[in-house]
Design a protein around this motif. Structure first.
Motif, PDB file in Angstrom:
ATOM      1  N   UNK A  27       0.872  -1.170   0.000  1.00  0.00           N
ATOM      2  CA  UNK A  27       0.000   0.000   0.000  1.00  0.00           C
ATOM      3  C   UNK A  27       0.910   1.221   0.000  1.00  0.00           C
ATOM      4  N   UNK A  28       0.322   2.415   0.011  1.00  0.00           N
ATOM      5  CA  UNK A  28       1.165   3.605   0.094  1.00  0.00           C
ATOM      6  C   UNK A  28       0.695   4.484   1.248  1.00  0.00           C
ATOM      7  N   UNK A  35       4.441   0.887   1.555  1.00  0.00           N
ATOM      8  CA  UNK A  35       4.499   0.225   2.865  1.00  0.00           C
ATOM      9  C   UNK A  35       3.987  -1.197   2.700  1.00  0.00           C
ATOM     10  N   UNK A  36       4.511  -2.091   3.521  1.00  0.00           N
ATOM     11  CA  UNK A  36       4.083  -3.486   3.516  1.00  0.00           C
ATOM     12  C   UNK A  36       3.805  -3.915   4.953  1.00  0.00           C
ATOM     13  N   UNK A  37       3.173  -5.053   5.105  1.00  0.00           N
ATOM     14  CA  UNK A  37       2.957  -5.606   6.447  1.00  0.00           C
ATOM     15  C   UNK A  37       4.294  -5.807   7.144  1.00  0.00           C
ATOM     16  N   UNK A  79      -4.953   2.046   9.504  1.00  0.00           N
ATOM     17  CA  UNK A  79      -6.259   2.182   8.856  1.00  0.00           C
ATOM     18  C   UNK A  79      -6.013   2.188   7.361  1.00  0.00           C
ATOM     19  N   UNK A  80      -6.697   1.291   6.653  1.00  0.00           N
ATOM     20  CA  UNK A  80      -6.495   1.155   5.214  1.00  0.00           C
ATOM     21  C   UNK A  80      -7.817   1.425   4.496  1.00  0.00           C
ATOM     22  N   UNK A  81      -7.734   2.245   3.453  1.00  0.00           N
ATOM     23  CA  UNK A  81      -8.897   2.535   2.612  1.00  0.00           C
ATOM     24  C   UNK A  81      -8.422   2.704   1.170  1.00  0.00           C
ATOM     25  N   UNK A  82      -9.371   2.899   0.281  1.00  0.00           N
ATOM     26  CA  UNK A  82      -9.054   3.151  -1.126  1.00  0.00           C
ATOM     27  C   UNK A  82      -8.896   4.645  -1.407  1.00  0.00           C
ATOM     28  N   UNK A  83      -9.033   5.473  -0.377  1.00  0.00           N
ATOM     29  CA  UNK A  83      -8.892   6.916  -0.573  1.00  0.00           C
ATOM     30  C   UNK A  83      -7.495   7.263  -1.074  1.00  0.00           C
ATOM     31  N   UNK A  84      -7.410   8.353  -1.807  1.00  0.00           N
ATOM     32  CA  UNK A  84      -6.100   8.843  -2.228  1.00  0.00           C
ATOM     33  C   UNK A  84      -5.305   9.279  -1.003  1.00  0.00           C
ATOM     34  N   UNK A  85      -3.991   9.116  -1.024  1.00  0.00           N
ATOM     35  CA  UNK A  85      -3.163   9.524   0.115  1.00  0.00           C
ATOM     36  C   UNK A  85      -3.330  11.002   0.471  1.00  0.00           C
ATOM     37  N   UNK A  86      -3.599  11.844  -0.517  1.00  0.00           N
ATOM     38  CA  UNK A  86      -3.764  13.275  -0.260  1.00  0.00           C
ATOM     39  C   UNK A  86      -5.007  13.528   0.591  1.00  0.00           C
ATOM     40  N   UNK A  87      -6.089  12.824   0.272  1.00  0.00           N
ATOM     41  CA  UNK A  87      -7.331  12.956   1.045  1.00  0.00           C
ATOM     42  C   UNK A  87      -7.134  12.417   2.455  1.00  0.00           C
ATOM     43  N   UNK A  98      -2.891  11.223  15.371  1.00  0.00           N
ATOM     44  CA  UNK A  98      -1.445  11.078  15.517  1.00  0.00           C
ATOM     45  C   UNK A  98      -1.011   9.690  15.962  1.00  0.00           C
ATOM     46  N   UNK A  99      -1.953   8.832  16.348  1.00  0.00           N
ATOM     47  CA  UNK A  99      -1.582   7.562  16.969  1.00  0.00           C
ATOM     48  C   UNK A  99      -1.771   6.353  16.058  1.00  0.00           C
ATOM     49  N   UNK A 100      -2.128   6.578  14.825  1.00  0.00           N
ATOM     50  CA  UNK A 100      -2.250   5.476  13.878  1.00  0.00           C
ATOM     51  C   UNK A 100      -1.761   5.950  12.528  1.00  0.00           C
ATOM     52  N   UNK A 101      -1.566   4.987  11.640  1.00  0.00           N
ATOM     53  CA  UNK A 101      -1.105   5.313  10.296  1.00  0.00           C
ATOM     54  C   UNK A 101      -2.230   5.044   9.300  1.00  0.00           C
ATOM     55  N   UNK A 102      -2.496   6.018   8.446  1.00  0.00           N
ATOM     56  CA  UNK A 102      -3.472   5.861   7.361  1.00  0.00           C
ATOM     57  C   UNK A 102      -2.724   5.411   6.110  1.00  0.00           C
ATOM     58  N   UNK A 103      -3.234   4.365   5.477  1.00  0.00           N
ATOM     59  CA  UNK A 103      -2.596   3.808   4.296  1.00  0.00           C
ATOM     60  C   UNK A 103      -3.616   3.671   3.176  1.00  0.00           C
ATOM     61  N   UNK A 104      -3.146   3.876   1.953  1.00  0.00           N
ATOM     62  CA  UNK A 104      -4.028   3.835   0.786  1.00  0.00           C
ATOM     63  C   UNK A 104      -3.755   2.597  -0.069  1.00  0.00           C
ATOM     64  N   UNK A 105      -4.828   1.926  -0.444  1.00  0.00           N
ATOM     65  CA  UNK A 105      -4.756   0.746  -1.311  1.00  0.00           C
ATOM     66  C   UNK A 105      -5.208   1.087  -2.730  1.00  0.00           C
ATOM     67  N   UNK A 106      -5.337   2.380  -3.026  1.00  0.00           N
ATOM     68  CA  UNK A 106      -5.931   2.798  -4.300  1.00  0.00           C
ATOM     69  C   UNK A 106      -5.123   2.378  -5.520  1.00  0.00           C
ATOM     70  N   UNK A 107      -3.828   2.283  -5.402  1.00  0.00           N
ATOM     71  CA  UNK A 107      -2.975   2.044  -6.570  1.00  0.00           C
ATOM     72  C   UNK A 107      -3.238   0.675  -7.203  1.00  0.00           C
ATOM     73  N   UNK A 108      -3.137  -0.395  -6.403  1.00  0.00           N
ATOM     74  CA  UNK A 108      -3.251  -1.741  -6.969  1.00  0.00           C
ATOM     75  C   UNK A 108      -4.308  -2.618  -6.313  1.00  0.00           C
TER      76      UNK A 108
END
Length: 164
Positions: A27-28, A35-37, A79-87, A98-108
């Motif tokens: 994901x990104x 980023x990966x697991x 937290x993973x979603x299909x949202x763009x990283x910018x959003x 500040x206590x979690x990382x948002x990651x995007x699966x939109x690319x692949x």
């Protein structure tokens, strides 16, 4: 069966179960870095999956896990979603997350397919929770039956605390 607003949807990929090896994924992050697991190896991973960060239930879910993450030891909340990283980045700043990382699966849609949560009809991720222990075993899974409803926060948090 999973529904979205009461209508059945098809999930791509295989449903994961407790005891399965957690599939690695790509994901990104909000800085457009891959980023990966495996990047979170050595920690328990609480993976909170939401369709879109800018919706009510998704926002509540992400804020709840952000608050809970402060109380968890050796647990990385993702937290993973299909949202763009910018959003995601904008939402994170507006909500002071500040206590979690948002990651995007939109690319692949790599995460979505490997974890069996990619909604074929919408190209969104189905609401779900996965707890992955330090040995990359899945110790808790919840595929929320109705995507517009909340997951069982208490069960997921308890599972994260019990994982090693």
């Amino acid at each position: 069966m999973v529904t979205f607003a009461g209508k059945p949807v098809n999930l791509l990929g295989n449903e994961l179960k407790v005891g399965d090896e957690a599939p690695d994924f790509k994901v990104i992050n909000n800085d457009l870095e891959e980023k990966t697991l495996a990047d979170y190896h050595g920690k328990i991973r609480l993976i909170s999956v939401v369709p879109s960060i800018d919706t009510g239930v998704c926002s509540i879910q992400t804020n709840r896990f952000n608050e809970e993450a402060k109380k968890l030891e050796n647990v990385q909340v993702l937290t993973i979603s299909m949202d763009l990283p910018f959003a995601q980045k904008r939402w994170k700043e507006v909500n002071h997350v500040e206590s979690l990382e948002l990651l995007s699966d939109h690319r692949n849609a790599d995460f979505g397919e490997k974890y069996g949560v990619l909604i074929k009809e919408l190209r969104l991720l189905a609401r779900s929770i996965f707890i992955v222990d330090t040995n990359n075993k899945i110790t808790y899974v919840e595929y929320v039956n109705e995507v517009t409803e909340h997951p069982d926060y208490d069960k997921a948090l308890e599972a994260a605390k019990q994982a090693q």
